[in-house]
Design a protein around this motif. Structure first.
Motif, mmCIF file in Angstrom:
data_model
loop_
_atom_site.group_PDB
_atom_site.id
_atom_site.type_symbol
_atom_site.label_atom_id
_atom_site.label_comp_id
_atom_site.label_asym_id
_atom_site.label_seq_id
_atom_site.Cartn_x
_atom_site.Cartn_y
_atom_site.Cartn_z
ATOM 1 N N CYS A 1 18.949 -3.868 0.691
ATOM 2 C CA CYS A 1 18.585 -4.877 -0.313
ATOM 3 C C CYS A 1 18.801 -6.299 0.208
ATOM 4 O O CYS A 1 17.849 -7.023 0.498
ATOM 5 N N ARG A 2 20.068 -6.697 0.326
ATOM 6 C CA ARG A 2 20.379 -8.093 0.628
ATOM 7 C C ARG A 2 20.240 -8.475 2.096
ATOM 8 O O ARG A 2 19.609 -9.483 2.417
ATOM 9 N N SER A 3 20.850 -7.705 2.993
ATOM 10 C CA SER A 3 20.845 -8.126 4.398
ATOM 11 C C SER A 3 19.460 -8.090 5.051
ATOM 12 O O SER A 3 19.128 -9.003 5.808
ATOM 13 N N PRO A 4 18.589 -7.099 4.737
ATOM 14 C CA PRO A 4 17.247 -7.190 5.325
ATOM 15 C C PRO A 4 16.471 -8.382 4.771
ATOM 16 O O PRO A 4 15.688 -9.011 5.487
ATOM 17 N N LEU A 5 16.716 -8.702 3.504
ATOM 18 C CA LEU A 5 16.079 -9.868 2.909
ATOM 19 C C LEU A 5 16.587 -11.144 3.582
ATOM 20 O O LEU A 5 15.790 -12.024 3.945
ATOM 21 N N ALA A 6 17.898 -11.237 3.801
ATOM 22 C CA ALA A 6 18.465 -12.417 4.467
ATOM 23 C C ALA A 6 17.917 -12.560 5.889
ATOM 24 O O ALA A 6 17.567 -13.666 6.313
ATOM 25 N N GLU A 7 17.824 -11.449 6.610
ATOM 26 C CA GLU A 7 17.264 -11.506 7.968
ATOM 27 C C GLU A 7 15.820 -12.004 7.930
ATOM 28 O O GLU A 7 15.434 -12.895 8.684
ATOM 29 N N GLY A 8 15.013 -11.421 7.045
ATOM 30 C CA GLY A 8 13.607 -11.804 6.966
ATOM 31 C C GLY A 8 13.393 -13.235 6.515
ATOM 32 O O GLY A 8 12.568 -13.959 7.075
ATOM 33 N N VAL A 9 14.150 -13.656 5.511
ATOM 34 C CA VAL A 9 14.011 -15.030 5.001
ATOM 35 C C VAL A 9 14.462 -16.033 6.063
ATOM 36 O O VAL A 9 13.775 -17.030 6.310
ATOM 37 N N PHE A 10 15.596 -15.765 6.719
ATOM 38 C CA PHE A 10 16.064 -16.712 7.734
ATOM 39 C C PHE A 10 15.091 -16.771 8.908
ATOM 40 O O PHE A 10 14.826 -17.850 9.447
ATOM 41 N N ARG A 11 14.529 -15.637 9.290
ATOM 42 C CA ARG A 11 13.524 -15.615 10.361
ATOM 43 C C ARG A 11 12.329 -16.506 9.971
ATOM 44 O O ARG A 11 11.818 -17.278 10.790
ATOM 45 N N ALA A 12 11.897 -16.410 8.704
ATOM 46 C CA ALA A 12 10.767 -17.215 8.222
ATOM 47 C C ALA A 12 11.121 -18.703 8.192
ATOM 48 O O ALA A 12 10.299 -19.556 8.555
ATOM 49 N N VAL B 1 9.761 -8.644 -3.351
ATOM 50 C CA VAL B 1 10.110 -10.053 -3.546
ATOM 51 C C VAL B 1 9.851 -10.845 -2.257
ATOM 52 O O VAL B 1 9.422 -11.999 -2.310
ATOM 53 N N ALA B 2 10.046 -10.224 -1.113
ATOM 54 C CA ALA B 2 9.745 -10.902 0.154
ATOM 55 C C ALA B 2 8.235 -11.146 0.273
ATOM 56 O O ALA B 2 7.809 -12.262 0.610
ATOM 57 N N VAL B 3 7.427 -10.112 -0.029
ATOM 58 C CA VAL B 3 5.969 -10.246 0.037
ATOM 59 C C VAL B 3 5.488 -11.356 -0.896
ATOM 60 O O VAL B 3 4.583 -12.125 -0.544
ATOM 61 N N ASN B 4 6.102 -11.463 -2.083
ATOM 62 C CA ASN B 4 5.731 -12.523 -3.030
ATOM 63 C C ASN B 4 5.905 -13.911 -2.423
ATOM 64 O O ASN B 4 5.318 -14.874 -2.918
ATOM 65 N N HIS B 5 6.730 -14.015 -1.385
ATOM 66 C CA HIS B 5 6.984 -15.296 -0.725
ATOM 67 C C HIS B 5 6.433 -15.319 0.702
ATOM 68 O O HIS B 5 6.844 -16.131 1.523
ATOM 69 N N GLY B 6 5.504 -14.395 0.980
ATOM 70 C CA GLY B 6 4.817 -14.399 2.270
ATOM 71 C C GLY B 6 5.632 -13.869 3.441
ATOM 72 O O GLY B 6 5.355 -14.196 4.592
ATOM 73 N N ILE B 7 6.637 -13.038 3.165
ATOM 74 C CA ILE B 7 7.517 -12.511 4.207
ATOM 75 C C ILE B 7 7.425 -10.993 4.218
ATOM 76 O O ILE B 7 7.533 -10.351 3.175
ATOM 77 N N ASP B 8 7.233 -10.411 5.400
ATOM 78 C CA ASP B 8 7.142 -8.955 5.530
ATOM 79 C C ASP B 8 8.420 -8.413 6.165
ATOM 80 O O ASP B 8 8.692 -8.681 7.331
ATOM 81 N N ILE B 9 9.196 -7.659 5.385
ATOM 82 C CA ILE B 9 10.409 -7.027 5.911
ATOM 83 C C ILE B 9 10.259 -5.510 5.965
ATOM 84 O O ILE B 9 11.218 -4.798 6.253
ATOM 85 N N SER B 10 9.052 -5.011 5.723
ATOM 86 C CA SER B 10 8.836 -3.568 5.589
ATOM 87 C C SER B 10 9.102 -2.790 6.878
ATOM 88 O O SER B 10 9.368 -1.590 6.825
ATOM 89 N N GLY B 11 9.058 -3.434 8.023
ATOM 90 C CA GLY B 11 9.289 -2.744 9.290
ATOM 91 C C GLY B 11 10.761 -2.570 9.647
ATOM 92 O O GLY B 11 11.095 -1.857 10.592
#
Length: 172
Positions: A18-29, A63-73
């Motif tokens: 939930c949180r850490s993959p989102l944090a990784e993806g958002v920070f990468r973006a 929620v990531a996709v809603n903001h243009g971020i793909d964390i699905s991989g």
């Protein structure tokens, strides 16, 4: 205190879905938006082994996709002893994660472990685990992580541009 450049960051929560993959993806973006993604190693991990190999929670992906971020991989993994030497900065999403990380870490690596919001924004708050909640809580967690990611990028920019004095600390 020397301002050693931070070139690798590990984001950690309980299950790494939930949180850490989102944090990784958002920070990468955030880094990519600033043209700073090159050379920075980012990853996420769990303190538990419950979800190893799982994709991020569908609500985190949404929620990531809603903001243009793909964390699905991304795939969940448990923190490994090697992570404590591999990463310059290890950010736990909540105080429980930080406690668990410090208990696992070799003594020499404990100063690399911080509470994410505290390190990024100076706010000693946890990023709450939205696992048992609905989409609105995932959206709230996204906003917290986005704000913290912007603040963290600013902090790293300031740290990278700080002059090194070459003088010994008077507290040594």
């Amino acid at each position: 205190m020397s301002a050693k450049p931070i070139k690798s960051i590990l984001f950690v929560c309980l299950g790494n879905i939930c949180r850490s993959p989102l944090a990784e993806g958002v920070f990468r973006a955030v880094l990519a938006d600033r043209g700073r993604g090159e050379g920075m190693v980012l990853d996420s991990a769990a303190t538990s082994g419950w979800e190893v190999g799982s994709a991020p929670d569908p609500r985190s992906i949404a929620v990531a996709v809603n903001h243009g971020i793909d964390i699905s991989g991304q795939r969940a993994r448990k923190i490994a002893l090697a992570d404590f030497s591999r990463f310059d900065l290890i950010l736990g999403m909540d105080r429980s994660n930080v406690r668990d990380l410090k208990a696992l870490a070799p003594q020499a690596a404990r100063d690399r472990i911080h509470l994410y919001l505290d390190f990024a924004t100076g706010s000693e708050r946890d990023v709450p685990d939205p696992y048992y909640d609905g989409p609105e809580e995932f959206a709230s967690v996204y906003r917290m992580i986005r704000e913290a990611s912007d603040a963290l990028a600013n902090r790293l920019d300031a740290r990278a541009s700080a002059p090194t004095s070459g003088q010994a600390s008077s507290t040594m």
